[in-house]
Design a protein around this motif. Structure first.
Motif, PDB file in Angstrom:
ATOM      1  N   ASP A   1       0.612  -1.257  -0.175  1.00  0.00           N
ATOM      2  CA  ASP A   1      -0.273   0.163  -0.127  1.00  0.00           C
ATOM      3  C   ASP A   1       1.388   1.833   0.027  1.00  0.00           C
ATOM      4  O   ASP A   1       1.650   1.495   0.280  1.00  0.00           O
ATOM      5  N   TYR A   2       0.223   2.342  -0.237  1.00  0.00           N
ATOM      6  CA  TYR A   2       1.218   3.250  -0.425  1.00  0.00           C
ATOM      7  C   TYR A   2       1.818   3.809   0.884  1.00  0.00           C
ATOM      8  O   TYR A   2       2.274   4.317   0.906  1.00  0.00           O
ATOM      9  N   GLY A   3       1.251   3.213   2.214  1.00  0.00           N
ATOM     10  CA  GLY A   3       1.804   3.476   2.739  1.00  0.00           C
ATOM     11  C   GLY A   3       3.573   3.092   3.486  1.00  0.00           C
ATOM     12  O   GLY A   3       4.372   3.942   3.733  1.00  0.00           O
ATOM     13  N   LEU A   4       3.574   1.312   2.861  1.00  0.00           N
ATOM     14  CA  LEU A   4       4.672   1.412   3.069  1.00  0.00           C
ATOM     15  C   LEU A   4       5.440   1.708   1.900  1.00  0.00           C
ATOM     16  O   LEU A   4       7.084   1.714   1.415  1.00  0.00           O
ATOM     17  N   ALA A   5       5.169   1.899   1.013  1.00  0.00           N
ATOM     18  CA  ALA A   5       5.834   2.188  -0.513  1.00  0.00           C
ATOM     19  C   ALA A   5       6.585   4.178  -0.450  1.00  0.00           C
ATOM     20  O   ALA A   5       7.152   3.935  -0.485  1.00  0.00           O
ATOM     21  N   LYS A   6       5.716   4.576   0.399  1.00  0.00           N
ATOM     22  CA  LYS A   6       6.576   5.952   1.054  1.00  0.00           C
ATOM     23  C   LYS A   6       7.514   5.538   2.060  1.00  0.00           C
ATOM     24  O   LYS A   6       8.381   5.842   1.882  1.00  0.00           O
ATOM     25  N   GLY A   7       7.329   4.225   2.922  1.00  0.00           N
ATOM     26  CA  GLY A   7       8.121   3.626   3.372  1.00  0.00           C
ATOM     27  C   GLY A   7       9.009   3.122   2.796  1.00  0.00           C
ATOM     28  O   GLY A   7      11.069   3.652   3.402  1.00  0.00           O
ATOM     29  N   LEU A   8       9.467   3.017   2.294  1.00  0.00           N
ATOM     30  CA  LEU A   8      10.285   2.431   0.729  1.00  0.00           C
ATOM     31  C   LEU A   8      11.398   3.059   0.266  1.00  0.00           C
ATOM     32  O   LEU A   8      12.621   3.460   0.222  1.00  0.00           O
ATOM     33  N   ALA A   9       9.881   4.429  -0.288  1.00  0.00           N
ATOM     34  CA  ALA A   9      11.188   5.689  -0.902  1.00  0.00           C
ATOM     35  C   ALA A   9      11.470   6.157   0.420  1.00  0.00           C
ATOM     36  O   ALA A   9      12.501   6.746  -0.548  1.00  0.00           O
TER      37      ALA A   9
ATOM     38  N   GLY B   1      -0.446  -1.413   6.201  1.00  0.00           N
ATOM     39  CA  GLY B   1      -0.485  -0.745   7.232  1.00  0.00           C
ATOM     40  C   GLY B   1       1.069  -0.341   6.974  1.00  0.00           C
ATOM     41  O   GLY B   1       1.316  -1.533   7.510  1.00  0.00           O
ATOM     42  N   TYR B   2       1.870   0.113   7.189  1.00  0.00           N
ATOM     43  CA  TYR B   2       3.002   0.433   7.106  1.00  0.00           C
ATOM     44  C   TYR B   2       2.973   1.252   9.001  1.00  0.00           C
ATOM     45  O   TYR B   2       2.494   1.580   9.859  1.00  0.00           O
ATOM     46  N   ARG B   3       4.568   0.488   9.502  1.00  0.00           N
ATOM     47  CA  ARG B   3       4.139   0.318  10.838  1.00  0.00           C
ATOM     48  C   ARG B   3       5.688   0.890  10.841  1.00  0.00           C
ATOM     49  O   ARG B   3       6.604   1.004  12.266  1.00  0.00           O
ATOM     50  N   GLY B   4       6.142   1.120   9.978  1.00  0.00           N
ATOM     51  CA  GLY B   4       7.345   1.643   9.948  1.00  0.00           C
ATOM     52  C   GLY B   4       9.009   0.651   9.679  1.00  0.00           C
ATOM     53  O   GLY B   4       8.764  -0.246   9.117  1.00  0.00           O
ATOM     54  N   GLY B   5      10.307   2.145   9.504  1.00  0.00           N
ATOM     55  CA  GLY B   5      11.161   0.505   9.332  1.00  0.00           C
ATOM     56  C   GLY B   5      12.580   1.236   8.696  1.00  0.00           C
ATOM     57  O   GLY B   5      12.305   2.461  10.235  1.00  0.00           O
ATOM     58  N   GLN B   6      14.031   0.265   8.789  1.00  0.00           N
ATOM     59  CA  GLN B   6      14.778   0.980   8.851  1.00  0.00           C
ATOM     60  C   GLN B   6      15.658   0.611   7.839  1.00  0.00           C
ATOM     61  O   GLN B   6      15.473  -0.655   7.249  1.00  0.00           O
ATOM     62  N   VAL B   7      16.985   1.591   7.529  1.00  0.00           N
ATOM     63  CA  VAL B   7      18.251   0.844   6.525  1.00  0.00           C
ATOM     64  C   VAL B   7      19.478   1.449   7.078  1.00  0.00           C
ATOM     65  O   VAL B   7      19.418   2.148   7.643  1.00  0.00           O
TER      66      VAL B   7
ATOM     67  N   GLY C   1       4.337   9.413  -0.567  1.00  0.00           N
ATOM     68  CA  GLY C   1       3.250   8.192  -0.853  1.00  0.00           C
ATOM     69  C   GLY C   1       2.882   7.700  -2.035  1.00  0.00           C
ATOM     70  O   GLY C   1       4.958   7.615  -2.718  1.00  0.00           O
ATOM     71  N   SER C   2       3.013   7.134  -2.400  1.00  0.00           N
ATOM     72  CA  SER C   2       2.849   6.648  -4.177  1.00  0.00           C
ATOM     73  C   SER C   2       1.083   6.764  -4.925  1.00  0.00           C
ATOM     74  O   SER C   2       0.740   6.833  -4.245  1.00  0.00           O
ATOM     75  N   HIS C   3       1.584   5.493  -5.457  1.00  0.00           N
ATOM     76  CA  HIS C   3      -0.177   4.932  -6.260  1.00  0.00           C
ATOM     77  C   HIS C   3      -0.711   4.353  -4.723  1.00  0.00           C
ATOM     78  O   HIS C   3       0.223   4.122  -3.796  1.00  0.00           O
ATOM     79  N   ARG C   4      -1.997   3.963  -4.998  1.00  0.00           N
ATOM     80  CA  ARG C   4      -2.281   3.643  -3.941  1.00  0.00           C
ATOM     81  C   ARG C   4      -1.920   1.843  -3.259  1.00  0.00           C
ATOM     82  O   ARG C   4      -2.062   2.651  -2.443  1.00  0.00           O
ATOM     83  N   TYR C   5      -1.633   1.795  -4.942  1.00  0.00           N
ATOM     84  CA  TYR C   5      -0.484   0.488  -4.398  1.00  0.00           C
ATOM     85  C   TYR C   5       0.284   0.064  -5.272  1.00  0.00           C
ATOM     86  O   TYR C   5       0.448   1.010  -6.371  1.00  0.00           O
ATOM     87  N   LEU C   6       1.540  -0.234  -4.869  1.00  0.00           N
ATOM     88  CA  LEU C   6       2.750  -0.881  -5.477  1.00  0.00           C
ATOM     89  C   LEU C   6       2.612  -2.155  -6.260  1.00  0.00           C
ATOM     90  O   LEU C   6       2.024  -3.052  -5.549  1.00  0.00           O
ATOM     91  N   LEU C   7       3.170  -2.438  -7.331  1.00  0.00           N
ATOM     92  CA  LEU C   7       3.402  -3.613  -7.507  1.00  0.00           C
ATOM     93  C   LEU C   7       5.019  -4.107  -7.809  1.00  0.00           C
ATOM     94  O   LEU C   7       5.215  -3.276  -8.703  1.00  0.00           O
TER      95      LEU C   7
END
Lengths: 497, 439
Positions: free
Chosen positions: A245-253, A403-409, A477-483
């Protein structure tokens, strides 16, 4: 403090530094905040507060820096801080500090940014805000009594003024507000929690929620989903085609990519080579774009850098190729990139670091998706859309991470991890739910795995960036979902011992 | 006039002779911190870079908690006013009144009680702040001289000293000095060490900490065999601390237990349910000299005292602030300061050097990515730990990348879990059997 007062303060401190044969940046900030938290139908806390302070960053003629800050704005504090900062800068020079003269090349800026809020801080009395938040909290508790609910609302107004030896004087106001519901649900002896929010600049957030109850519906859907997650099975670890979802995509970006293009990290970035950004490097498939820049009305809006430069919107990746980084005045040149006004700081008491504002990941190849009112209806719509376009892989799980719960890199190694609230297999018409599990891998592999977007752009995923031990609002964010395709360097999960 | 004195005057007047009757206070509490700090950092082998310059910080701020005559409460953050407005505090009082809310359980200010003697100030730190901070610059120079030649070093040293003032309408008037010294360094942003107490690090501690980190950094340069299903996982003390922050602190917080947002219910505390292995106890101890989690009195005016949260594996009490204590029907307890002040004790604990010798097949996890994203209430974790150290036959033999999957509460309940004492950290090494795979 008012905007005029804060400007006067900064001018007076700059005047104290006139005799100094070096360079000085003065940052003053005045911040007001109202916050409240309700738990199970009662106010747990209502707090008001403000803080103001001054930070002076001095550079010797050779380019060594010293820094002094205070929140005691009494007579003579400006002189004291200027003297302290200069003294520390000279001592820094003496211990062989790495010298930096870039600030002398910064363009002069004289601007006063207008307050973008629709309802200025204090326009809606605190008692009225309390009433509105209690109404929203009570409605949610009635609608979903199986959950234990906490509701919080926070609104803040930051007034900044940045002055420099070259005559630069920039002042601006950043308003922000957020309404959050946190729910804990239990099933089968296990507990799960969910956290969702609605953000903006001011109390308009509450008026909108009172009118449309969008956050309430999301909260209920997410709590229901969390209840299923409590007794859901664990997913076998492996490499799967993913829909995030776009929350996770924001996390990725943000976590997996944005930090790796910040100019102060180039010596330790997977996207750097010999300290320079690897401009021209293909990091994703054609059609993938990553953009960072402030958006008015957004949680992380900041129109000027904390060094007094205009914040630019930067296309970092265009058509899959790395084309620019996020550069602040101090390290952009050394990192082989343009100065984009990326310096942001938590407060007057912190040194600004190159940071993101609102980062969005967009893909040219987008499948249309009409947003649904309820979560599981939307998940069904995702499945149907993917089936219609031949995007579901036969015989293998296609996992939707919600549902994005956070991340780390680790920007040096390119390792990332993210956590979600739960997982649904959309290749199965029963839409089975699985426990959340670690989504981890190598950032370049994750970018390379992006194959398309689903739905229009959503850029209101918010968070707090903790780089350098500071806490600075971030969003994107992103599109509503990323594939994403399955990739051997991107995995889900692990197995219990 | 100092902030604490201005606030005392204001609140005393508002209690005795308010300007308006609706601004009459029945009780109040003030907490003010006054501090000065000096720090210096290292970025990419450069001392005092533009991002980590030598810094001086001065702070005087605090918070007030008010109970109005009608029983409602207010809380506010406070700072010295930036200009001379004689009406300033009166206007603030009006705003605080506007922000009042009903919370009868919170409207209780404890009566003063004798305070314990706890050592929380190192005068050597006061000297650094007021007279000579050369020691900080010397330490930075020393680190950069001694570091492994190929390592890219980051680091920071900070010394802070100040006053803590607590005043209450029930007659508590406490001001005491406290200090803090925090230093950390890392090589290649992969491996590091730190020290955080209310006193300066002594030369031997510095030497031992440095040697341990350099040795581990050197081990990190060698590739090691991958882990297997029987590999034991050893959480380094900083990892144990991170686990406490994520899973212990929120679930032992009284307000969360009372509101049903903890892994443990109120009944489970009252029934002393066994949740950890009987050899494990967990306590809060704010009385230890010069530890970061030590204090004389809480912000609410409660004298510091030791509190056992888990005794022999059985739940005893969550930590209770004044309001939680009223709701729980007990006395307020000692409080952790983040994870500082929390102590886990395993009855069979041994020094780390001895424990290491007994590890046949293990992996020492120094840090993980994404711990803060894990579900605190469930205790479950699914984490990646690149750059961990492989242990074979009691020796650290090189680097390996692993993934951990398990449940921290299950780890603390398991009979196979052991603990080992660290020389540098108040938190122990935890030797656990959990899901471990090659990353």
């Amino acid at each position: 403090m008012k905007q005029k007062e804060i400007q006067t303060l900064v001018r007076s401190v700059l005047a104290e530094a006139q005799v100094f044969d070096g360079y000085v940046i003065v940052r003053a900030q005045s911040r007001r905040e109202w916050s409240m938290r309700l738990s199970n139908g009662r106010f747990e806390r209502v707090a008001t507060g403000w803080d103001s302070g001054l930070g002076v960053q001095a550079f010797t003629r050779a380019g060594a820096a010293g820094f002094a800050t205070s929140d005691v704005l009494e007579e003579g504090v400006g002189r004291k801080l200027v003297e302290k900062a200069i003294q520390l800068a000279h001592r820094n020079e003496a211990i062989g500090a790495k010298l930096n003269l870039q600030i002398w090349d910064a363009p002069q800026v004289k601007e006063v940014g207008a307050n973008p809020s629709q309802k200025v801080f204090g326009e809606i009395p605190l008692s009225e805000l309390e009433e509105m938040v209690m109404t929203l909290h009570s409605r949610l508790r009635e609608a979903f009594p199986e959950g234990v609910w906490q509701t919080s609302y926070r609104q803040a107004e930051e007034m900044w003024c940045i002055g420099r030896t070259d005559g630069t004087l920039v002042s601006f106001v950043i308003p922000r507000a957020v309404l959050m519901h946190q729910g804990t649900v239990r099933d089968n002896g296990k507990a799960q929690s969910t956290l969702i929010h609605r953000s903006g600049m001011d109390a308009t957030v509450l008026f909108e929620e009172i009118a449309d109850h969008v956050l309430e519906r999301k909260a209920m859907d997410r709590a229901e989903f969390a209840r299923f997650v409590c007794s859901a099975p664990q997913l076998p670890s492996g490499h799967y085609p993913l829909i995030i979802d776009y929350g996770l995509a924001k996390g990725l970006a943000h976590e997996a990519f944005g930090h790796a293009v910040e100019s102060d990290h180039m010596n330790e970035s997977v996207l750097g080579e010999e300290g320079k950004l690897r401009i021209g490097l293909r990091v994703a498939r054609p059609g993938v774009n990553i953009i960072d820049g402030p958006l008015i009305g957004d949680w992380a809006h900041q129109p000027y850098s904390s060094n007094g430069l205009i914040r630019q919107t930067v296309t970092i990746v265009r058509d899959g190729v790395l084309v620019a980084g996020l550069g602040d005045i101090f390290s952009a040149e050394e990192a082989g990139m343009t100065v984009t006004g990326a310096g942001r700081a938590e407060s007057y008491g912190h040194i600004p670091l190159p940071r993101m504002s609102n980062i969005r990941l967009l893909v040219d190849r987008m499948l249309p998706l009409i947003p649904s009112e309820h979560l599981m209806d939307e998940v069904k719509a995702v499945r149907e859309t993917l089936l219609r376009h031949g995007e579901l892989r036969e015989g293998e799980k296609n996992l939707l991470l919600l549902g994005y719960r956070g991340g780390q890199v680790n920007p040096k190694t390119g390792d990332f991890v993210f956590q979600c609230e739960g997982i649904i297999d959309v290749s199965d018409s029963n839409l089975p739910i699985y426990q959340p599990t670690i989504f981890s891998g190598k950032i370049l592999s994750a970018l390379e795995a992006i194959r398309g977007g689903l739905g229009e752009g959503c850029y209101d995923a918010i968070g707090t960036c903790g780089k350098g031990g500071q806490s600075v609002p971030s969003s994107g964010g992103s599109h509503r979902y990323l594939l994403m395709d399955a990739d051997q360097q991107v995995s889900l999960g692990g197995e219990h011992g | 006039m100092k902030l604490v004195a201005q606030l005392e005057d204001l609140l005393y007047q508002s209690q005795q002779a308010p300007k308006k009757e609706n601004l009459r206070l029945s009780a109040w509490r003030i907490l003010v911190h006054e501090s000065e700090a000096v720090s210096v950092g290292i970025k990419d082998n450069s001392p005092g870079s533009v991002y980590t310059p030598p810094s001086y910080r001065q702070n005087e701020s605090g918070e007030v908690f008010l109970v109005w005559a009608d029983g409602t409460c207010s809380q506010a953050m406070v700072q010295l006013p930036s200009h001379n407005d004689p009406e300033y505090w009166y206007k603030e009082l009006e705003q605080w009144r506007q922000a009042s809310y009903e919370d009868p359980d919170a409207a209780h200010i404890p009566s003063p009680k004798p305070l314990p003697l706890v050592e929380v100030e190192d005068r050597a730190i006061h000297t650094i702040i007021t007279e000579n901070d050369e020691i900080l610059f010397d330490q930075v120079k020393c680190w950069l001289t001694d570091k492994p030649s190929k390592a890219k070093m980051q680091g920071s040293i900070q010394a802070a000293w100040g006053y803590r003032h607590i005043r209450t309408s029930t007659g508590l008037t406490v001001t005491y000095q406290q200090s803090q010294f925090v230093s950390w360094f890392s090589f290649d942003s992969l491996i590091g060490g730190g020290f955080a107490k209310r006193r300066l690090i002594n030369p031997q501690e510095q030497k031992d900490l440095w040697s341990q980190v350099v040795n581990r950094y050197e081990s990190m340069q060698m590739e090691a065999p991958t882990v297997g299903p029987m590999t034991q996982v050893i959480l380094a003390p900083s990892m144990t601390e991170d686990m406490f922050r994520q899973f212990i602190v929120p679930n032992f917080s009284g307000d969360r237990v009372i509101e049903g947002q903890s892994a443990f219910s109120k009944e489970s505390f009252l029934e002393h349910t066994l949740v950890f292995h009987p050899q494990i106890s967990l306590s809060i101890d704010p009385l230890r000299p010069l530890e970061l989690g030590s204090y004389l009195v809480t912000a609410e005016g409660v004298p510091a005292e030791r509190t056992v949260l888990v005794r022999d594996g059985q739940l005893q009490t969550p930590f209770l602030r004044v309001k939680d204590a009223v709701r729980w029907g007990a006395k307020p307890t000692g409080l952790p300061q983040g994870t500082a002040g929390l102590y886990l004790k395993h009855q069979a604990e041994v020094p780390w050097a001895n424990a290491l010798q007994g590890v046949e097949d293990g992996v020492l996890v120094l840090s993980v990515l994404g711990l803060h994203t894990q579900e605190a209430v469930s205790g479950s974790y699914s984490l990646s730990a690149p750059h961990s150290l492989r242990i074979l036959k009691g020796q650290i033999v090189g680097r390996t990348d692993v993934k951990l999957t398990g449940n921290f509460f299950a780890d603390l309940l398991a009979p196979t879990t052991k603990a080992a004492r660290s020389d540098f950290n108040t938190h122990p090494y935890l030797i656990i059997t959990t899901g471990v795979q090659t990353l």
